[in-house]
Design a protein around this motif. Structure first.
Motif, short mmCIF file in Angstrom:
data_model
loop_
_atom_site.label_atom_id
_atom_site.label_comp_id
_atom_site.label_asym_id
_atom_site.label_seq_id
_atom_site.Cartn_x
_atom_site.Cartn_y
_atom_site.Cartn_z
N LEU A 19 45.03 36.41 6.60
CA LEU A 19 45.31 37.79 7.56
C LEU A 19 43.85 38.38 7.62
N ALA A 20 43.49 38.26 6.77
CA ALA A 20 41.79 38.68 6.87
C ALA A 20 40.92 38.68 7.93
N THR A 21 41.05 37.00 8.02
CA THR A 21 40.40 36.89 8.89
C THR A 21 40.47 38.10 10.51
N PHE A 22 41.75 37.23 11.04
CA PHE A 22 42.16 38.00 12.10
C PHE A 22 42.02 40.26 11.10
N ASP A 23 41.95 41.00 10.48
CA ASP A 23 41.70 41.83 10.06
C ASP A 23 43.15 42.71 9.66
N GLY A 24 44.22 41.45 9.49
CA GLY A 24 44.94 41.71 8.98
C GLY A 24 45.57 42.20 7.79
N THR A 25 47.35 42.70 7.23
CA THR A 25 47.49 42.93 5.89
C THR A 25 48.32 42.57 5.97
N LEU A 26 48.35 42.50 4.03
CA LEU A 26 49.71 41.83 3.31
C LEU A 26 50.28 42.87 2.39
N THR A 27 51.62 43.81 2.60
CA THR A 27 52.13 44.27 1.53
C THR A 27 53.17 43.73 0.76
N LEU A 28 53.41 43.93 -0.18
CA LEU A 28 54.25 42.90 -0.96
C LEU A 28 55.06 43.65 -2.10
N HIS A 29 56.52 44.11 -2.20
CA HIS A 29 57.24 44.81 -2.83
C HIS A 29 57.87 44.12 -3.03
N SER A 30 58.00 43.80 -4.84
CA SER A 30 59.15 42.42 -5.43
C SER A 30 59.07 42.90 -6.24
N PRO A 31 60.27 44.62 -6.86
CA PRO A 31 59.79 44.93 -8.34
C PRO A 31 61.36 43.28 -8.70
N PRO A 32 60.44 43.89 -10.50
CA PRO A 32 62.01 42.52 -11.04
C PRO A 32 64.18 42.89 -10.63
N GLY A 33 64.06 41.99 -10.34
CA GLY A 33 65.35 41.87 -10.02
C GLY A 33 65.46 41.78 -8.47
N GLY A 34 64.68 41.62 -7.44
CA GLY A 34 64.81 41.88 -6.64
C GLY A 34 65.18 42.69 -5.78
N PRO A 35 65.52 42.83 -4.68
CA PRO A 35 64.78 41.52 -3.80
C PRO A 35 63.30 41.78 -3.54
N THR A 36 62.23 40.55 -2.45
CA THR A 36 61.37 41.03 -2.57
C THR A 36 61.07 40.66 -0.39
N VAL A 37 59.93 41.50 0.10
CA VAL A 37 59.66 41.83 0.71
C VAL A 37 58.47 41.56 0.96
N VAL A 38 57.95 40.38 2.23
CA VAL A 38 56.38 40.82 2.42
C VAL A 38 56.47 40.96 3.97
N THR A 39 55.94 41.55 3.93
CA THR A 39 55.05 42.62 5.54
C THR A 39 53.43 42.31 5.38
#
Length: 641
Positions: free
Chosen positions: A606-626
């Motif tokens: 993603l960094a090649t295109f100036d993109g970003t990754l945001t991770l929200h994954s608390p213990p027990g879930g759910p996991t959200v990858v943006t």
């Protein structure tokens, strides 16, 4: 006429109710201190509030439905017959029931709002409904004890009474509006005045908070000056980071409180020096034999040579002027509220009885201070003016909050944002990093293709060639065996073709090139051995490199989720030049990019295109990858969705 005639006694009734509520509100404080009679006293508060709502609905036209109050829970009885509450068991249910009732009332938001209504109504909502009775009282006084000749007193008295009847319905409506502020259940509707008060109140206290942070940064400036004076600048590399950390804290709070983005303007740390011909590392005019020492030796030049360092010091110096200005609204509002609420509540209770019985009216605290010490007000200023002065001070403070916040933000943007050279340096460093990552990814991809071709298709094609050579030798001597070898060669060539197709699909899937990103993600979702919901909202085709990067990062996120989840959802959307991919799973959570789960690879791609990754994954879930990629839509919609 009936409405105007009935409005006067209704105003008087509501004034009496407000005074009774004010007295009862103080009684509640006493009962809360004693604890035992508090639930019984609360029942009286509920009745007073219910009566106020009923009268406000009937007389003031207010929309005040009665709140729905659930009964407190019953104490839990154990199997052994004892009653448990908060880790303690009781023989009788009375004490746990009492404690549960206290907890229930403490968690009821209407309790606090009704108590505030009892305390504040005499000095807020009761003021307009007090005007009509006061005008009638003034009219009667002019008739009974006329201070002027009858030719003037009688018209004034009649005018006062007529004004009272004309103002009474409006006073009731004003009372209804105030009752709706605290007695309405749920969130009250936001009006223009309410929005202004909310915005200015937030600006008032946030401005004071930012002023405090800027004064902390000014303390860092004083520390730097002391270090420079004591060490001739030798200690500055160790004290300058203090100011920098305080300014960074200020930047974060500015973004959180005002929505103004103040990106860090600091230049990146210089790259590690390379060894010379003699094996030493040169940093300026100093040679180091040890690489860690050389890296540490770059620190003074990096700090002292960064313009943002000195801009931070100049900004901190400006706090001497801006911080007191930013405190002005909070001080005015604080003193204004003291005069508007606290002063009458504390002063009226003892000063009014003294004035009524002795005829000596004691001046409120800050009015007396202004008369005797500051000279802000003269002897002509009435002693009862505590509330209007407090209201004027509060409104002045709220009115100054937003302009002073804008002045502070102007100063912040002037000195705390990156300069053009810093932006260029940060951009160059980012491009260098992403280019190196792109080269590494490309090299790894080429090695993978080479390995797959060498170990897969190439080996099978060699086997096909050897088989065909054997067929040529066996055609004359053993046709049956030659036919079997030829069939094996056909099977091997088919397997080689399948591997080549898989390899091509891994480089750039045909469905991606033909149908677009949305259908390509749907295709990979169908091949996933888990239920996957796909939601696509794309206006058209994107640039081929962007589609390829989005496809592979989404596939990688799906692969990670499929390892530990039972259900996955994928959402693709495009808004305002930003492509967003969101992958959500119901797994156990706790995902970490440092744990080697493929998220680092996604970040690099993603960094090649100036993109970003945001991770929200608390213990027990759910996991959200943006995942987000800035791009432009280049063609009409081609997806089948």
């Amino acid at each position: 006429m009936t409405r105007f005639a009935l409005a006067i006694p209704r105003c008087v009734t509501l004034v009496v109710l407000s005074v009774a509520g004010f007295v009862y509100g103080h009684l509640l404080v006493l009962c809360a201190t004693l604890v035992i009679p508090y639930p019984l006293a609360l029942s009286g508060q509920f009745r007073l509030a219910a009566l106020a709502r009923r009268l406000a609905r009937a007389w003031a036209g207010a929309d005040l439905p009665d709140p729905v109050r659930a009964p407190p829970p019953a104490p839990h009885r154990r199997e052994d017959g004892w009653y448990a509450h908060d880790g303690t068991v009781f023989r009788s249910p009375r004490l746990p029931a009492f404690l549960l009732k206290l907890d229930h009332h403490a968690q009821d938001p209407t309790v606090g709002r009704e108590w505030l209504w009892l305390i504040f109504t005499p000095v807020t909502g009761a003021v307009p409904i007090l005007v009509p009775p006061a005008l009638i009282t003034a009219g009667v006084f002019l008739l009974v004890s006329p201070p002027w000749p009858l030719a003037w007193s009688v018209p004034a008295a009649v005018g006062s009474v007529v004004a009272a009847f004309l103002l009474a319905p409006g006073a009731l409506r004003a009372y209804g509006l105030w009752a709706g502020v605290l007695l309405r259940t749920g969130k009250p509707p936001q009006t223009a005045v309410g929005r202004w008060v909310t915005r200015t109140s937030a600006a008032t206290w946030r401005g004071a908070g930012l002023a405090g942070l800027s004064l902390a940064a000014f303390g860092g400036l004083l520390l730097n000056l002391l270090a420079a004076a004591l060490s001739w600048g030798g200690l500055l590399p160790y004290t300058l980071p203090v100011t920098r950390s305080l300014v960074q804290l200020y930047r974060r709070h500015v973004g959180r409180w005002t929505g103004t983005d103040l990106p860090a303007p600091y230049r990146p740390y210089p790259p590690s020096p390379s060894p010379g011909e003699d094996g030493n590392y040169r940093v300026g005019r100093v040679l180091y034999t040890d690489l860690p020492a050389a890296i540490q030796g770059q620190r003074p030049g990096w700090l002292l040579g960064d313009p943002a360092t000195w801009r931070d010091q100049l900004w901190s110096l400006g706090s001497v002027v801006l911080a007191p200005l930013s405190f002005v609204p909070a001080v005015l509002v604080g003193f204004g509220f003291y005069g508007l609420f606290c002063q009458p509540l504390t002063w009226v209770g003892w000063a009014v009885p003294i004035g009524l019985f002795t005829g000596y009216w004691i001046t409120p605290f800050y009015l007396s201070f202004g008369i005797e010490h500051v000279g802000l007000v003269g002897p002509w200023f009435p002693d009862w003016a505590s509330m209007p002065v407090g209201l004027a001070m509060s409104l002045l403070g709220l009115g100054l909050a937003v302009p002073l916040t804008r002045l502070r933000l102007w100063w912040d943007r002037l000195l705390l944002t990156p300069t053009a050279s810093t932006v260029l340096a940060l951009r160059v460093a980012h491009l260098a990093t992403t280019r190196a990552d792109a080269v590494d990814v490309q090299a790894a991809e080429l090695r993978r293709i080479e390995r797959d071709l060498h170990d897969g298709a190439q080996a099978r094609l060699i086997a096909v060639g050897l088989g065909l050579a054997a067929v040529a030798r066996l055609m004359e001597t053993d046709p049956v065996r030659a036919r079997r070898v030829l069939e094996q060669a056909q099977e091997t060539s088919a397997a080689a073709l399948a591997e080549l197709r898989d390899l091509v699909r891994g480089i750039h899937p045909p469905v991606l090139a033909e149908r677009g990103l949305g259908d390509a993600i749907r295709a990979i979702a169908l091949d996933t051995p888990l239920p996957v919901d796909v939601d696509v909202d794309l206006p058209g085709r994107l640039d081929a490199p962007v589609e390829s990067a989005a496809y592979f990062v989404t596939c990688e996120a799906l692969t990670n989720a499929a390892r530990c989840a039972a259900h996955i959802s994928v959402s693709l959307s495009y808004r305002d030049g930003l492509l967003r991919m969101v992958v959500t799973d119901d797994g156990p959570g706790g995902a970490d990019p440092a744990a080697g789960t493929g998220l680092r690879g996604i970040q690099r791609r993603l960094a090649t295109f100036d993109g970003t990754l945001t991770l929200h994954s608390p213990p027990g879930g759910p996991t959200v990858v943006t995942m987000e990629i800035p791009c432009a839509s280049s063609s009409p919609r081609t997806s089948t969705s």
